[in-house]
Design a protein around this motif. Structure first.
Motif, PDB file in Angstrom:
ATOM      1  N   GLY A   1      65.683   7.314  39.035  1.00  0.00           N
ATOM      2  CA  GLY A   1      66.965   7.195  39.714  1.00  0.00           C
ATOM      3  C   GLY A   1      68.172   7.466  38.854  1.00  0.00           C
ATOM      4  N   SER A   2      67.995   7.598  37.527  1.00  0.00           N
ATOM      5  CA  SER A   2      69.137   7.880  36.664  1.00  0.00           C
ATOM      6  C   SER A   2      69.588   9.321  36.846  1.00  0.00           C
ATOM      7  CB  SER A   2      68.774   7.617  35.190  1.00  0.00           C
ATOM      8  OG  SER A   2      67.757   8.498  34.746  1.00  0.00           O
ATOM      9  N   TRP A   3      70.806   9.596  36.409  1.00  0.00           N
ATOM     10  CA  TRP A   3      71.410  10.903  36.678  1.00  0.00           C
ATOM     11  C   TRP A   3      70.568  12.051  36.147  1.00  0.00           C
ATOM     12  CZ3 TRP A   3      73.000  14.489  33.013  1.00  0.00           C
ATOM     13  CH2 TRP A   3      73.598  15.628  33.556  1.00  0.00           C
ATOM     14  N   ASN A   4      70.060  11.915  34.922  1.00  0.00           N
ATOM     15  CA  ASN A   4      69.337  13.039  34.334  1.00  0.00           C
ATOM     16  C   ASN A   4      68.034  13.325  35.090  1.00  0.00           C
ATOM     17  OD1 ASN A   4      68.402  10.534  33.136  1.00  0.00           O
ATOM     18  ND2 ASN A   4      67.119  11.779  31.816  1.00  0.00           N
ATOM     19  N   VAL A   5      67.489  12.309  35.792  1.00  0.00           N
ATOM     20  CA  VAL A   5      66.281  12.528  36.593  1.00  0.00           C
ATOM     21  C   VAL A   5      66.636  13.206  37.912  1.00  0.00           C
ATOM     22  CG1 VAL A   5      64.363  11.410  37.765  1.00  0.00           C
ATOM     23  CG2 VAL A   5      65.128  10.559  35.538  1.00  0.00           C
ATOM     24  N   VAL A   6      67.648  12.660  38.618  1.00  0.00           N
ATOM     25  CA  VAL A   6      68.040  13.199  39.916  1.00  0.00           C
ATOM     26  C   VAL A   6      68.522  14.639  39.794  1.00  0.00           C
ATOM     27  CG1 VAL A   6      69.645  12.940  41.839  1.00  0.00           C
ATOM     28  CG2 VAL A   6      68.589  10.912  40.814  1.00  0.00           C
ATOM     29  N   ALA A   7      69.331  14.929  38.750  1.00  0.00           N
ATOM     30  CA  ALA A   7      69.898  16.267  38.591  1.00  0.00           C
ATOM     31  C   ALA A   7      68.816  17.307  38.358  1.00  0.00           C
ATOM     32  CB  ALA A   7      70.893  16.263  37.425  1.00  0.00           C
ATOM     33  N   LYS A   8      67.732  16.927  37.713  1.00  0.00           N
ATOM     34  CA  LYS A   8      66.674  17.897  37.415  1.00  0.00           C
ATOM     35  C   LYS A   8      65.716  18.086  38.590  1.00  0.00           C
ATOM     36  CE  LYS A   8      64.723  17.318  33.475  1.00  0.00           C
ATOM     37  NZ  LYS A   8      63.569  16.684  33.313  1.00  0.00           N
ATOM     38  N   GLY A   9      65.680  17.099  39.480  1.00  0.00           N
ATOM     39  CA  GLY A   9      64.796  17.199  40.630  1.00  0.00           C
ATOM     40  C   GLY A   9      63.326  17.137  40.274  1.00  0.00           C
ATOM     41  N   ALA A  10      63.004  16.525  39.161  1.00  0.00           N
ATOM     42  CA  ALA A  10      61.604  16.410  38.732  1.00  0.00           C
ATOM     43  C   ALA A  10      61.452  15.066  38.038  1.00  0.00           C
ATOM     44  CB  ALA A  10      61.238  17.570  37.794  1.00  0.00           C
ATOM     45  N   GLY A  11      60.414  14.931  37.240  1.00  0.00           N
ATOM     46  CA  GLY A  11      60.262  13.708  36.464  1.00  0.00           C
ATOM     47  C   GLY A  11      61.353  13.608  35.411  1.00  0.00           C
ATOM     48  N   PRO A  12      61.387  12.502  34.680  1.00  0.00           N
ATOM     49  CA  PRO A  12      62.521  12.233  33.799  1.00  0.00           C
ATOM     50  C   PRO A  12      62.523  12.978  32.474  1.00  0.00           C
ATOM     51  CG  PRO A  12      60.939  10.426  33.711  1.00  0.00           C
ATOM     52  CD  PRO A  12      60.463  11.371  34.779  1.00  0.00           C
ATOM     53  N   PHE A  13      61.408  13.573  32.073  1.00  0.00           N
ATOM     54  CA  PHE A  13      61.336  14.086  30.705  1.00  0.00           C
ATOM     55  C   PHE A  13      61.688  15.572  30.639  1.00  0.00           C
ATOM     56  CE2 PHE A  13      58.618  10.353  30.913  1.00  0.00           C
ATOM     57  CZ  PHE A  13      59.150   9.607  29.888  1.00  0.00           C
ATOM     58  N   TYR A  14      62.019  16.033  29.454  1.00  0.00           N
ATOM     59  CA  TYR A  14      62.573  17.375  29.271  1.00  0.00           C
ATOM     60  C   TYR A  14      61.488  18.452  29.205  1.00  0.00           C
ATOM     61  CZ  TYR A  14      66.719  14.631  28.091  1.00  0.00           C
ATOM     62  OH  TYR A  14      67.767  13.751  28.113  1.00  0.00           O
ATOM     63  N   PHE A  15      60.670  18.509  30.234  1.00  0.00           N
ATOM     64  CA  PHE A  15      59.675  19.552  30.386  1.00  0.00           C
ATOM     65  C   PHE A  15      59.751  20.053  31.825  1.00  0.00           C
ATOM     66  CE2 PHE A  15      58.037  17.075  26.841  1.00  0.00           C
ATOM     67  CZ  PHE A  15      57.666  18.073  25.944  1.00  0.00           C
ATOM     68  N   PRO A  16      59.304  21.273  32.109  1.00  0.00           N
ATOM     69  CA  PRO A  16      59.436  21.814  33.477  1.00  0.00           C
ATOM     70  C   PRO A  16      58.835  20.921  34.553  1.00  0.00           C
ATOM     71  CG  PRO A  16      58.856  23.567  31.955  1.00  0.00           C
ATOM     72  CD  PRO A  16      58.784  22.292  31.167  1.00  0.00           C
ATOM     73  N   ASP A  17      57.718  20.256  34.244  1.00  0.00           N
ATOM     74  CA  ASP A  17      57.102  19.396  35.254  1.00  0.00           C
ATOM     75  C   ASP A  17      57.629  17.965  35.213  1.00  0.00           C
ATOM     76  OD1 ASP A  17      55.984  18.469  32.927  1.00  0.00           O
ATOM     77  OD2 ASP A  17      53.904  18.865  33.485  1.00  0.00           O
ATOM     78  N   GLY A  18      58.579  17.697  34.297  1.00  0.00           N
ATOM     79  CA  GLY A  18      59.173  16.368  34.230  1.00  0.00           C
ATOM     80  C   GLY A  18      58.320  15.311  33.570  1.00  0.00           C
ATOM     81  N   ARG A  19      57.156  15.688  33.061  1.00  0.00           N
ATOM     82  CA  ARG A  19      56.258  14.722  32.437  1.00  0.00           C
ATOM     83  C   ARG A  19      56.428  14.744  30.919  1.00  0.00           C
ATOM     84  NH1 ARG A  19      51.969  12.819  35.591  1.00  0.00           N
ATOM     85  NH2 ARG A  19      51.894  13.688  37.700  1.00  0.00           N
ATOM     86  N   ALA A  20      56.140  13.611  30.312  1.00  0.00           N
ATOM     87  CA  ALA A  20      56.215  13.501  28.863  1.00  0.00           C
ATOM     88  C   ALA A  20      54.982  14.136  28.216  1.00  0.00           C
ATOM     89  CB  ALA A  20      56.331  12.041  28.455  1.00  0.00           C
ATOM     90  N   ARG A  21      55.041  14.335  26.924  1.00  0.00           N
ATOM     91  CA  ARG A  21      53.909  14.870  26.164  1.00  0.00           C
ATOM     92  C   ARG A  21      53.630  13.958  24.971  1.00  0.00           C
ATOM     93  NH1 ARG A  21      54.471  17.611  30.119  1.00  0.00           N
ATOM     94  NH2 ARG A  21      54.392  19.902  30.276  1.00  0.00           N
ATOM     95  N   PHE A  22      52.356  13.733  24.717  1.00  0.00           N
ATOM     96  CA  PHE A  22      51.972  13.093  23.463  1.00  0.00           C
ATOM     97  C   PHE A  22      51.989  14.145  22.355  1.00  0.00           C
ATOM     98  CE2 PHE A  22      50.087  10.106  26.472  1.00  0.00           C
ATOM     99  CZ  PHE A  22      50.441   8.886  25.905  1.00  0.00           C
ATOM    100  N   ASN A  23      52.419  13.750  21.180  1.00  0.00           N
ATOM    101  CA  ASN A  23      52.443  14.638  20.025  1.00  0.00           C
ATOM    102  C   ASN A  23      51.501  14.085  18.964  1.00  0.00           C
ATOM    103  OD1 ASN A  23      54.902  16.681  20.299  1.00  0.00           O
ATOM    104  ND2 ASN A  23      55.535  14.720  21.182  1.00  0.00           N
ATOM    105  N   VAL A  24      50.447  14.818  18.694  1.00  0.00           N
ATOM    106  CA  VAL A  24      49.494  14.373  17.683  1.00  0.00           C
ATOM    107  C   VAL A  24      50.173  14.397  16.316  1.00  0.00           C
ATOM    108  CG1 VAL A  24      47.297  14.851  16.553  1.00  0.00           C
ATOM    109  CG2 VAL A  24      47.537  15.202  19.026  1.00  0.00           C
ATOM    110  N   ALA A  25      50.100  13.274  15.625  1.00  0.00           N
ATOM    111  CA  ALA A  25      50.758  13.161  14.326  1.00  0.00           C
ATOM    112  C   ALA A  25      49.742  12.663  13.305  1.00  0.00           C
ATOM    113  CB  ALA A  25      51.941  12.203  14.415  1.00  0.00           C
ATOM    114  N   PRO A  26      48.942  13.566  12.735  1.00  0.00           N
ATOM    115  CA  PRO A  26      47.914  13.139  11.779  1.00  0.00           C
ATOM    116  C   PRO A  26      48.541  12.566  10.516  1.00  0.00           C
ATOM    117  CG  PRO A  26      48.151  15.522  11.757  1.00  0.00           C
ATOM    118  CD  PRO A  26      48.987  15.035  12.896  1.00  0.00           C
TER     119      PRO A  26
END
Length: 424
Positions: free
Chosen positions: A252-277
């Motif tokens: 419901g926050s502005w950055n989510v509504v404005a993008k029309g997808a999930g909240p994260f900065y990827f095309p599908d709006g989903r977050a990504r895990f980053n492997v950090a060995p």
């Protein structure tokens, strides 16, 4: 503050994602900065690869937008510059011959500080803008007396993204002037005054609002009046009728509504895990240097100490740096509390009094970095850097520890008889 610092942060983000501690009240992860505007400076071009609004200097679209705001061609914008430590490496190679620094004390705050000293001495022209004559400024050819934040006005951004207002309390004393006025005078003297003719900090902020518009750190809807009314405004704030965004990635926050997808900065709006060995520090312990040194702060001192070392009650709280070590290590080395102790790394040696404490690991020693000269622990620190953030590895290097010799004790006590520990 490690050469693997970005990987460390990615690991923390992974934990937040895996446990659902993001995008909701009372959760999230953030970097605790050492300065009041540590967050804001990183959002608007403090670093050599950034543009206002957390835009990327290497991104053609970002360059085009900001150039349009400034009324110049994108080709007139510089390419990515270099980090603070690389500046000194380029001085060594003769590629940089002149330097202007503002409120920066590299001789105390950067690692391997004897190397920094040699480069300051090599500069053909060094100009410092500061409000005190710090240790680095003593190597300058010209010192321009600047201003404390109490002597000027503007905004700073706290770690949670809250923009707050700093109001001027007093005028700069004597010949001192506000930093933004000094910078504009220099630009005028160089014949480069275009875009540097502001009449007040408010005018500068009004330009920042436009230059950050549409960026990740969008300040466009933030005004001086709204800051005062709301006791601070959280970015992103895309319009004057928007209240601000207390939490990123919240449904419901502005950055989510404005993008029309999930909240994260990827095309599908989903977050990504980053492997950090896991990777070891740039300098690990060994038989010759069997202990870890970590540097940092104490609560009564601030950054390179140029301000706080002048304030009696703060200095009384922690009057000089000490080598903090665990009782088990102290017993192993036959070192008592307050006894003179010597640390050695591959870059230097320091003799200080010991502070025996249980609040540290037995294989690690800690020394705060707020003091200059013979008491500067950064003389021993390694200049390895994170390849992405370029942050030096202040937190890990290899040292050996021993009880100080009689000659070392006599030398240190003689120095203190001549100059009291409270002196800069």
């Amino acid at each position: 503050h490690q050469s693997k610092g970005v990987e460390n942060v990615l690991s923390v983000i992974n934990l937040c994602l895996a446990t659902g501690n993001i995008g909701r009240e009372g959760a999230g992860c953030m970097m605790i900065t050492g300065q009041g505007n540590g967050q804001g400076g990183r959002e608007h071009g403090q670093k050599c690869d950034q543009l206002p609004g957390w835009r990327d200097l290497a991104n053609p679209e970002h360059r085009a937008y900001v150039a349009g705001v400034w009324g110049i061609s994108p080709d007139d914008l510089p390419e990515n510059g270099v980090d603070a430590y690389e500046i000194f490496r380029r001085i060594e190679r003769g590629e940089i011959k002149g330097l202007l620094s503002i409120c920066f004390n590299p001789l105390v705050s950067l690692p391997d500080s004897e190397y920094i000293r040699r480069q300051l001495e090599k500069l053909e022209f060094y100009v410092v803008i500061d409000f005190f004559l710090n240790e680095s400024a003593r190597y300058a050819h010209v010192v321009l007396p600047g201003s404390l934040h109490e002597e000027d006005e503007g905004v700073v951004t706290q770690v949670e993204g809250r923009v707050i207002k700093i109001n001027q309390a007093i005028d700069p004393p004597g010949d001192a002037r506000q930093d933004w006025r000094i910078i504009q005078d220099i630009a005028r003297a160089l014949g480069r005054e275009k875009g540097m003719t502001f009449g007040s900090p408010r005018e500068i902020f009004e330009e920042l609002r436009i230059a950050s518009k549409g960026g990740v750190a969008d300040y466009y809807g933030i005004t001086y009046e709204k800051i005062e009314q709301q006791m601070g405004v959280f970015w992103p704030c895309p319009s004057e009728d928007h209240p601000g965004t207390p939490r990123l990635f919240e449904p419901g926050s502005w950055n989510v509504v404005a993008k029309g997808a999930g909240p994260f900065y990827f095309p599908d709006g989903r977050a990504r895990f980053n492997v950090a060995p896991y990777t070891p520090p740039a300098e690990d312990v060994d038989a010759d240097y069997p202990y870890f040194l970590t540097t940092g702060r104490v609560i009564s001192q601030f950054l390179s100490g140029e301000q706080t070392r002048r304030i009696g009650p703060l200095l009384d709280n922690y009057p000089e740096p000490r080598i903090e070590l665990h009782p088990a290590l102290a017993a192993q080395l036959n070192i008592a509390d307050r006894e003179w102790t010597t640390l050695e790394s591959r870059r230097g040696r320091i003799t200080l009094r010991a502070l025996v404490t249980k609040t540290i690991r037995p294989d690690t020693v800690f020394v705060p970095y707020h003091w200059p000269g013979r008491r500067s622990i950064n003389r021993l620190a390694i200049a390895a850097q994170d390849p992405i953030s370029k942050i030096p590895e202040y937190k890990v290097c290899a040292v050996r520890v021993r009880k100080a010799t009689a000659e070392e004790v006599e030398r240190e006590e003689a120095v203190r008889r001549v100059k009291p520990p409270s002196a800069p």
